[in-house]
Design an enzyme around this catalytic site. Sequence first.
Site, PDB file in Angstrom:
ATOM      1  N   ARG A 125      60.317  15.207  28.039  1.00  0.00           N
ATOM      2  CA  ARG A 125      59.725  15.013  28.633  1.00  0.00           C
ATOM      3  C   ARG A 125      60.091  16.096  29.996  1.00  0.00           C
ATOM      4  O   ARG A 125      58.804  16.695  31.206  1.00  0.00           O
ATOM      5  CB  ARG A 125      59.825  13.367  29.541  1.00  0.00           C
ATOM      6  CG  ARG A 125      59.237  13.436  31.051  1.00  0.00           C
ATOM      7  CD  ARG A 125      60.599  12.140  31.308  1.00  0.00           C
ATOM      8  NE  ARG A 125      61.046  10.264  30.944  1.00  0.00           N
ATOM      9  CZ  ARG A 125      59.964  10.403  29.798  1.00  0.00           C
ATOM     10  NH1 ARG A 125      58.787   9.710  30.251  1.00  0.00           N
ATOM     11  NH2 ARG A 125      60.451   9.304  28.908  1.00  0.00           N
ATOM     12  N   TYR A 126      61.515  15.920  30.121  1.00  0.00           N
ATOM     13  CA  TYR A 126      61.869  17.113  30.503  1.00  0.00           C
ATOM     14  C   TYR A 126      61.856  18.058  30.332  1.00  0.00           C
ATOM     15  O   TYR A 126      62.067  18.870  28.782  1.00  0.00           O
ATOM     16  CB  TYR A 126      63.375  17.163  30.223  1.00  0.00           C
ATOM     17  CG  TYR A 126      63.403  15.481  31.650  1.00  0.00           C
ATOM     18  CD1 TYR A 126      63.296  15.230  32.632  1.00  0.00           C
ATOM     19  CD2 TYR A 126      64.099  14.173  30.677  1.00  0.00           C
ATOM     20  CE1 TYR A 126      63.731  14.069  33.171  1.00  0.00           C
ATOM     21  CE2 TYR A 126      64.686  13.588  30.995  1.00  0.00           C
ATOM     22  CZ  TYR A 126      64.339  12.701  32.609  1.00  0.00           C
ATOM     23  OH  TYR A 126      64.392  11.212  33.101  1.00  0.00           O
ATOM     24  N   ARG A 129      64.684  19.711  27.009  1.00  0.00           N
ATOM     25  CA  ARG A 129      65.719  18.636  26.269  1.00  0.00           C
ATOM     26  C   ARG A 129      64.582  17.540  26.119  1.00  0.00           C
ATOM     27  O   ARG A 129      63.803  17.312  26.829  1.00  0.00           O
ATOM     28  CB  ARG A 129      66.721  17.848  27.176  1.00  0.00           C
ATOM     29  CG  ARG A 129      66.432  17.371  28.373  1.00  0.00           C
ATOM     30  CD  ARG A 129      67.899  16.848  29.922  1.00  0.00           C
ATOM     31  NE  ARG A 129      67.303  16.455  30.424  1.00  0.00           N
ATOM     32  CZ  ARG A 129      66.887  16.688  31.786  1.00  0.00           C
ATOM     33  NH1 ARG A 129      66.586  17.955  32.005  1.00  0.00           N
ATOM     34  NH2 ARG A 129      66.912  15.379  32.602  1.00  0.00           N
ATOM     35  N   CYS A 138      68.760  -0.894  14.724  1.00  0.00           N
ATOM     36  CA  CYS A 138      69.814  -1.004  15.047  1.00  0.00           C
ATOM     37  C   CYS A 138      70.760  -2.092  14.652  1.00  0.00           C
ATOM     38  O   CYS A 138      70.832  -2.796  13.803  1.00  0.00           O
ATOM     39  CB  CYS A 138      69.484  -1.656  16.681  1.00  0.00           C
ATOM     40  SG  CYS A 138      68.998  -0.484  17.452  1.00  0.00           S
ATOM     41  N   CYS A 142      69.623  -6.097  21.160  1.00  0.00           N
ATOM     42  CA  CYS A 142      69.817  -6.228  22.530  1.00  0.00           C
ATOM     43  C   CYS A 142      68.138  -6.771  23.019  1.00  0.00           C
ATOM     44  O   CYS A 142      66.906  -6.846  22.728  1.00  0.00           O
ATOM     45  CB  CYS A 142      70.119  -5.163  23.793  1.00  0.00           C
ATOM     46  SG  CYS A 142      71.396  -3.898  23.067  1.00  0.00           S
ATOM     47  N   CYS A 145      65.751  -4.450  24.741  1.00  0.00           N
ATOM     48  CA  CYS A 145      65.136  -3.877  24.746  1.00  0.00           C
ATOM     49  C   CYS A 145      63.876  -2.286  25.005  1.00  0.00           C
ATOM     50  O   CYS A 145      63.076  -3.615  24.796  1.00  0.00           O
ATOM     51  CB  CYS A 145      65.042  -3.399  23.045  1.00  0.00           C
ATOM     52  SG  CYS A 145      65.650  -2.094  22.242  1.00  0.00           S
ATOM     53  N   ARG A 147      62.706  -0.315  23.771  1.00  0.00           N
ATOM     54  CA  ARG A 147      61.535   0.161  23.111  1.00  0.00           C
ATOM     55  C   ARG A 147      61.529  -0.284  21.691  1.00  0.00           C
ATOM     56  O   ARG A 147      61.614  -0.309  20.595  1.00  0.00           O
ATOM     57  CB  ARG A 147      63.196   2.029  22.344  1.00  0.00           C
ATOM     58  CG  ARG A 147      61.930   3.041  22.658  1.00  0.00           C
ATOM     59  CD  ARG A 147      62.577   3.835  21.718  1.00  0.00           C
ATOM     60  NE  ARG A 147      63.089   4.544  22.319  1.00  0.00           N
ATOM     61  CZ  ARG A 147      64.319   5.144  22.910  1.00  0.00           C
ATOM     62  NH1 ARG A 147      64.861   5.581  22.192  1.00  0.00           N
ATOM     63  NH2 ARG A 147      64.616   5.664  24.003  1.00  0.00           N
ATOM     64  N   ASP A 306      63.981  -1.438  32.595  1.00  0.00           N
ATOM     65  CA  ASP A 306      63.018  -1.429  32.497  1.00  0.00           C
ATOM     66  C   ASP A 306      61.762  -2.325  32.807  1.00  0.00           C
ATOM     67  O   ASP A 306      62.396  -3.559  32.278  1.00  0.00           O
ATOM     68  CB  ASP A 306      62.634  -1.021  30.992  1.00  0.00           C
ATOM     69  CG  ASP A 306      63.317   1.031  31.414  1.00  0.00           C
ATOM     70  OD1 ASP A 306      63.443   1.232  32.202  1.00  0.00           O
ATOM     71  OD2 ASP A 306      63.966   1.271  30.033  1.00  0.00           O
ATOM     72  N   ASP A 343      64.557   4.365  35.103  1.00  0.00           N
ATOM     73  CA  ASP A 343      63.674   5.312  34.658  1.00  0.00           C
ATOM     74  C   ASP A 343      62.490   5.290  34.884  1.00  0.00           C
ATOM     75  O   ASP A 343      61.725   4.249  34.997  1.00  0.00           O
ATOM     76  CB  ASP A 343      63.859   4.970  32.942  1.00  0.00           C
ATOM     77  CG  ASP A 343      63.069   6.121  31.999  1.00  0.00           C
ATOM     78  OD1 ASP A 343      62.409   6.776  32.532  1.00  0.00           O
ATOM     79  OD2 ASP A 343      64.281   6.524  30.871  1.00  0.00           O
ATOM     80  N   LYS A 350      63.570   9.727  34.726  1.00  0.00           N
ATOM     81  CA  LYS A 350      64.926   8.890  35.592  1.00  0.00           C
ATOM     82  C   LYS A 350      64.992   9.835  36.834  1.00  0.00           C
ATOM     83  O   LYS A 350      64.898  11.203  37.243  1.00  0.00           O
ATOM     84  CB  LYS A 350      66.752   9.117  34.816  1.00  0.00           C
ATOM     85  CG  LYS A 350      66.733   8.812  33.277  1.00  0.00           C
ATOM     86  CD  LYS A 350      67.917   9.027  32.683  1.00  0.00           C
ATOM     87  CE  LYS A 350      67.559   8.939  31.381  1.00  0.00           C
ATOM     88  NZ  LYS A 350      66.970   9.810  30.050  1.00  0.00           N
TER      89      LYS A 350
HETATM   90  C1  LIG Z   1      67.111   9.969  29.265  1.00  0.00           C
HETATM   91  C2  LIG Z   1      66.159  11.189  28.539  1.00  0.00           C
HETATM   92  C3  LIG Z   1      66.789  12.188  28.055  1.00  0.00           C
HETATM   93  C4  LIG Z   1      68.117  12.744  29.267  1.00  0.00           C
HETATM   94  O1  LIG Z   1      68.491  12.810  30.365  1.00  0.00           O
HETATM   95  P1  LIG Z   1      69.834  13.387  30.659  1.00  0.00           P
HETATM   96  O2  LIG Z   1      69.527  12.993  32.226  1.00  0.00           O
HETATM   97  O3  LIG Z   1      69.839  14.757  30.743  1.00  0.00           O
HETATM   98  O4  LIG Z   1      70.808  11.742  30.001  1.00  0.00           O
HETATM   99  C5  LIG Z   1      65.931  13.119  28.111  1.00  0.00           C
HETATM  100  N1  LIG Z   1      64.667  12.884  27.311  1.00  0.00           N
HETATM  101  C6  LIG Z   1      64.177  11.223  27.681  1.00  0.00           C
HETATM  102  C7  LIG Z   1      62.770  11.392  27.346  1.00  0.00           C
HETATM  103  C8  LIG Z   1      64.984  10.127  28.222  1.00  0.00           C
HETATM  104  O5  LIG Z   1      64.015  10.079  28.461  1.00  0.00           O
END
Ligand SMILES: *Cc1c(COP(=O)(O)O)cnc(C)c1O
Length: 389
Positions: A125-126, A129, A138, A142, A145, A147, A306, A343, A350
């Site tokens: 998404r980002y 990362r 798990c 929880c 959850c 997911r 969420d 989120d 986020k």
């Molecule tokens: C939370 C998340 C991350 C990591 O986010 P950070 O703000 O760097 O901790 C990376 N990818 C996805 C899809 C996420 O939900």
Amino acid sequence: MATFDYDTEVRFSSAAPGYWSSLDVSPAQWADYRWQLKNRVQSLERIEEHLELSAEERSGVLLTGTKLASAVTPHYFNLIEADNPDCPVRRQIIPRVEETFEDPREMTDPCGEDSHMPVPGLVHRYPDRVLFLVTDRCASYCRYCTRSRVVSGAGEQQLETQWEAAFEYLENTPKVRDVLLSGGDPLLLSDARLERILSRLRSIKHIQFVRIGSRIPVFLPQRITSDLCDILKKYHPLFISIHCNHPRELTSEVREGLERLADAGIPLGNQSVLLKGVNDSVEVQRALVHKLLLCRVKPYYLYQCDLIKGSAHLRTSIKAGLEIIEGLRGHTTGYAIPQFVIDAPGGGGKIPLNPDYVVRSDERNTLLRNYEGKEFLYPEAQELEWSMM
Ligand SMILES: *Cc1c(COP(=O)(O)O)cnc(C)c1O
């Protein structure tokens, strides 16, 4: 609700053997994570051997099995107070009938992950990362959850991580410098499988940073063996984000496990979810974040719950989260304060939320208020007129 006593709550203790005290369990069995996993409390019958359930819980156990399995490790089950229907541990882990209630605003994939998967099991998404879903299981489940559509194997969808395609995507995508292993709980994988995943990731030059999101230190601290720590520390820089919502979850066994991880050089953060009746007050959060620091864990994120289906009974207002942050900031150690985030529903990622400390602002001055409500004026930088000698 029972009164909350800070001094009691920040103390570390063990609840073992608790409900298992009349059973024939040796300390060595109790300390063995395989015994803990084999003896998880999963059925109505097993729960009722230990606890008297309310009608809402009983129906919850019977009706939610096709959505998210229920399972609790004996270690964690012991934290449930038998005589307290509002026990903050109980609300997180024992299903309730409210989980079956329909709210049209709720979703099965509230963070829009499925639509951001270039390869099944890899959420990108980002820009720099990725989130890598390495298992759907798990140690305990929880009830909120995010997911649950894929976790536990009970719901409609299955997690179908394409291992080779995922690694190839990472190898061929140099802008990814950070990989977050999640699931399910990655620390439930065997040492050998974890090591295969970590060494493959570390063979990719552009991946600088690896982290693991895990609730194992809280649900199953026995899994944090010295063998596991010896493997993890070969792959630094490696961070671990744990998930702890209430100070009572930080028992002496949990602290020992976290100390083993910290001693292996692993920086630890905590991601907690703001939950109604669990941790939606400044006093509970203050004890939680202080106790986390005692375990060498930095509170990282506090999540607004969420919009996962069947979670309305656990969700608070956004305002409740902002008031908690305001009640912590300035009043206690800066390291203890998590970032409150939502989120974004539908897949926006986020989004940080912060109390507003700016009273008003114009080109020349900004009027600020501090944690005590006192106001202070900060003048903006002015264009200086230089007179050259
Ligand atoms: C939370 C998340 C991350 C990591 O986010 P950070 O703000 O760097 O901790 C990376 N990818 C996805 C899809 C996420 O939900």
